[in-house]
Scaffold this active site. Structure first.
Site, PDB file in Angstrom:
ATOM      1  N   CYS A 384       0.829  -1.205   0.000  1.00 52.23           N
ATOM      2  CA  CYS A 384       0.000   0.000   0.000  1.00 52.23           C
ATOM      3  C   CYS A 384       0.866   1.260   0.000  1.00 52.23           C
ATOM      4  O   CYS A 384       1.479   1.550  -1.015  1.00 52.23           O
ATOM      5  CB  CYS A 384      -1.004  -0.045   1.141  1.00 52.23           C
ATOM      6  SG  CYS A 384      -2.491   0.892   0.738  1.00 52.23           S
ATOM      7  N   HIS A 510      -3.648  -5.174   0.280  1.00 50.45           N
ATOM      8  CA  HIS A 510      -3.085  -5.727   1.520  1.00 50.45           C
ATOM      9  C   HIS A 510      -3.127  -7.252   1.508  1.00 50.45           C
ATOM     10  O   HIS A 510      -4.101  -7.848   1.980  1.00 50.45           O
ATOM     11  CB  HIS A 510      -3.873  -5.217   2.728  1.00 50.45           C
ATOM     12  CG  HIS A 510      -3.699  -3.774   2.997  1.00 50.45           C
ATOM     13  ND1 HIS A 510      -2.784  -3.293   3.898  1.00 50.45           N
ATOM     14  CD2 HIS A 510      -4.309  -2.691   2.461  1.00 50.45           C
ATOM     15  CE1 HIS A 510      -2.843  -1.969   3.918  1.00 50.45           C
ATOM     16  NE2 HIS A 510      -3.760  -1.584   3.053  1.00 50.45           N
ATOM     17  N   GLU A 512      -1.582  -9.209   3.382  1.00 51.91           N
ATOM     18  CA  GLU A 512      -1.480  -9.759   4.738  1.00 51.91           C
ATOM     19  C   GLU A 512      -2.836 -10.117   5.343  1.00 51.91           C
ATOM     20  O   GLU A 512      -2.938 -11.005   6.176  1.00 51.91           O
ATOM     21  CB  GLU A 512      -0.714  -8.792   5.657  1.00 51.91           C
ATOM     22  CG  GLU A 512      -1.420  -7.492   6.051  1.00 51.91           C
ATOM     23  CD  GLU A 512      -1.289  -6.368   5.023  1.00 51.91           C
ATOM     24  OE1 GLU A 512      -1.017  -6.657   3.838  1.00 51.91           O
ATOM     25  OE2 GLU A 512      -1.477  -5.191   5.410  1.00 51.91           O
TER      26      GLU A 512
HETATM   27  N1  GLN Z   1      -1.999   6.659   2.702  1.00 55.86           N
HETATM   28  C1  GLN Z   1      -2.106   5.908   1.486  1.00 55.86           C
HETATM   29  C2  GLN Z   1      -3.455   6.090   0.820  1.00 55.86           C
HETATM   30  O1  GLN Z   1      -4.412   6.472   1.456  1.00 55.86           O
HETATM   31  C3  GLN Z   1      -1.806   4.438   1.724  1.00 55.86           C
HETATM   32  C4  GLN Z   1      -2.769   3.754   2.632  1.00 55.86           C
HETATM   33  C5  GLN Z   1      -2.255   2.452   3.189  1.00 55.86           C
HETATM   34  O2  GLN Z   1      -1.056   2.180   3.205  1.00 55.86           O
HETATM   35  N2  GLN Z   1      -3.139   1.625   3.718  1.00 55.86           N
HETATM   36  O3  GLN Z   1      -3.591   5.842  -0.346  1.00 55.86           O
END
Ligand code: GLN
Length: 538
Positions: A384, A510, A512
């Site tokens: 992410c 994600h 995970e």
């Molecule tokens: N802050 C980033 C976004 O909102 C990544 C979010 C995250 O890593 N879950 O796109």
């Protein structure tokens, strides 16, 4: 209809952090091993609608379900143990209950009556509990009640348990988890806190059926008898839960204590002859008999917090066991790298993971770590924000786009490589408004990712507002970046890989969240394998 489903409640006493979530998940595992279908739900007593807006200092990791619920991290344990996906219905907070009741009141559904905690709030809690039972999918619904008995906040939940028990009789059972502390000075285990905590539960009208006692020393027969006598349960219903080496040992410890049999007897359920846990035991064997070990840096903003990256830690346990390799995670604060060099913190690791996150703190440290991984050909996984940082690093240092950034960090960057999604631009409310839950992703058949997933169309869970800016796709592709995964519905870049690197993957989603004991995530399995190869080459 929920006529055949049975409801199990797990409450906690004496102190928090005893591991109600692990006990609930272990119980689910045992019942599954007996051939029953089970789901687990968590009721949280706080007023937030969900934990999505809580920071990791408050509440550890925020877990995300396929259907886009932002939930308590215990739901991660439920999925990792049971391999059954959870949903919006599996995590309910006091805030959500009140919101539903108040919405009904505004719609006029209670017209003429005074809306009260009993029966309206408790009825709404009951409705939320039975919702899962009514799907017809489950033999057992396990409901974990957050908090500790005696807390003001959890009173309506305990009151609901009292009512359900009264209405359903032996179609439900209550497991109460307490602590039996060992007093070094006296050289004794002490049962008084358990007695008091059961008394508190009794004051609220609930008699527990089974008492699970967390302890650092084995409970003697006489201790069990004493607890049984004071708490109105049979000695076989006093279950020892001794400190375990790993949370994954707990289902077997509970099997040895016959927790499943106690539950089945209490709920009048015929006991199936066999308890099949052989997959679980095989996983434990691999976990406990590693052939090698690797060291992987976890670079993030909250590395000092035990629960901030829970699912990542657990996914490494699954991916490690799948390779019969122990993964030693080296927590590295992104801010420390920022103030020093990446070399100082990362020269001894075999893989580098840059964690998800929000906000600018530590960003330059993450970018430095990624540069180090890229240049030194160290296996890298960016999740992410970690993927977004990898894109920024490449833009700045390979494509020479000076000042490239994410608009989240710098509104005025000359090269907004990561930008707000179109749909996000008009959003004003914070809670529940990100791109949440599972979305499709089509893999490039030439990619490393495809070789790991072994299929073209995958589905992964998201939680972000920003994304790769499609205006820059061409220049990245022309300079050695493979856009390895694309969301077909909205044409969004979900995975990037570096062609000129043995193992460098950034994912907007994600992975995970969906790694379980039964299905270790292919990206984590592949990452650990790549780290091992890197180590052996060194
Ligand atoms: N802050 C980033 C976004 O909102 C990544 C979010 C995250 O890593 N879950 O796109």
């Amino acid at each position: 209809m929920d006529h055949k489903v049975k409801y199990l409640f797990v409450t906690g006493g004496v102190t928090s952090s005893l591991g109600k979530g692990i006990i609930s998940a272990s119980l689910a595992k045992l019942l599954q091993g007996r051939g029953f279908s089970v789901t687990i739900q968590k009721l949280d007593p706080y007023i937030n609608i969900d934990p999505g807006t809580l920071n990791p200092y408050e509440h550890g990791e925020c877990y995300v379900t396929d259907d886009g619920a932002e939930t308590d991290l215990d739901l991660g344990h439920y999925e990792r143990f049971s391999n059954i996906p959870t949903s919006q219905a599996n995590n309910i907070t006091t805030g959500r209950i009140y919101q539903n009741v108040i919405n009904k009141e505004r719609r006029g559904e209670y017209l003429g009556t005074t809306v009260q905690v009993i029966p309206h709030i408790t009825d709404e809690i009951k409705r939320s509990i039975r919702l899962l039972g009514q799907t017809g999918h489950y033999d057992f619904v396990i409901t974990e009640i957050g908090g500790t008995v005696g807390d003001i906040e959890s009173f309506p939940f305990i009151e609901t348990v009292r009512q359900i028990k009264w209405e359903m009789g032996n179609k439900c059972a209550v497991v109460h988890l307490t602590l039996v502390p060992y007093l070094k000075a006296a050289g004794e285990l002490k049962t008084k806190p358990t007695q008091h905590s059961v008394k508190t539960l009794l004051e609220q009208g609930v008699q527990p059926d089974i008492i699970v006692c967390r302890t650092e020393k084995h409970l003697t027969k006489s201790i069990k008898n004493k607890i049984a006598q004071f708490c109105n349960v049979s000695p076989t219903s006093v279950i020892e839960s001794i400190d375990a080496k790993s949370i994954y040992d707990v289902p077997l410890l509970m099997r040895d204590e016959k927790l499943d049999i106690e539950i089945l007897e209490k709920t009048g359920t015929p006991i199936p002859k066999t308890l099949d846990l052989h997959n679980w035991e095989r996983f434990l064997y691999n976990l406990n008999n590693p052939k090698d070990e690797v060291s992987i840096a976890l670079v993030g903003k909250y590395v000092e917090l035990k629960d901030a990256y829970k699912s990542i830690n657990e996914a490494f346990v699954h991916g490690g066991a799948n390779n019969q390799v122990t993964v030693n995670i080296k927590p590295v604060s992104a801010e420390d790298i920022e103030k020093s060099t990446a070399q100082n913190f990362l020269s001894d690791v075999h893989g580098i993971l840059v964690a998800p996150g929000f906000g600018i703190r530590g960003i330059e440290g993450k970018i430095k770590a990624i540069r180090y991984a890229r240049k030194n050909k160290i296996p890298f996984l960016g999740i992410c924000l970690g993927m977004q940082c990898a894109v920024i690093e490449f833009a700045r240092n390979v494509l020479d786009l000076k000042g490239a950034h994410s608009k989240e960090m710098n509104e005025n960057t000359p090269y907004p490589i990561i930008d707000l999604m179109e749909k996000q631009k008009k959003i004003e409310n914070m809670g529940g408004t990100m791109r949440l839950g599972a979305y499709n992703c089509r893999l490039d058949k030439a990619s490393v990712s495809y070789s790991l997933y072994k299929k073209e169309m995958i589905s992964e869970r998201h939680r972000h507002r920003f994304e790769f800016n499609n205006d820059y796709r061409k220049i990245f592709e022309e300079n050695g970046v493979r856009l390895a995964g694309i969301n077909p519905e909205e044409d969004l870049v979900e995975i990037i890989e570096l062609k000129n690197h043995p193992w460098f993957i950034g994912v907007q989603f994600h992975p995970e969240y969906s790694s379980t004991v039964k299905n270790p995530h292919p990206l984590f399995t592949g990452f650990v394998k790549a780290a091992l190869e890197h180590k052996n080459k060194k």
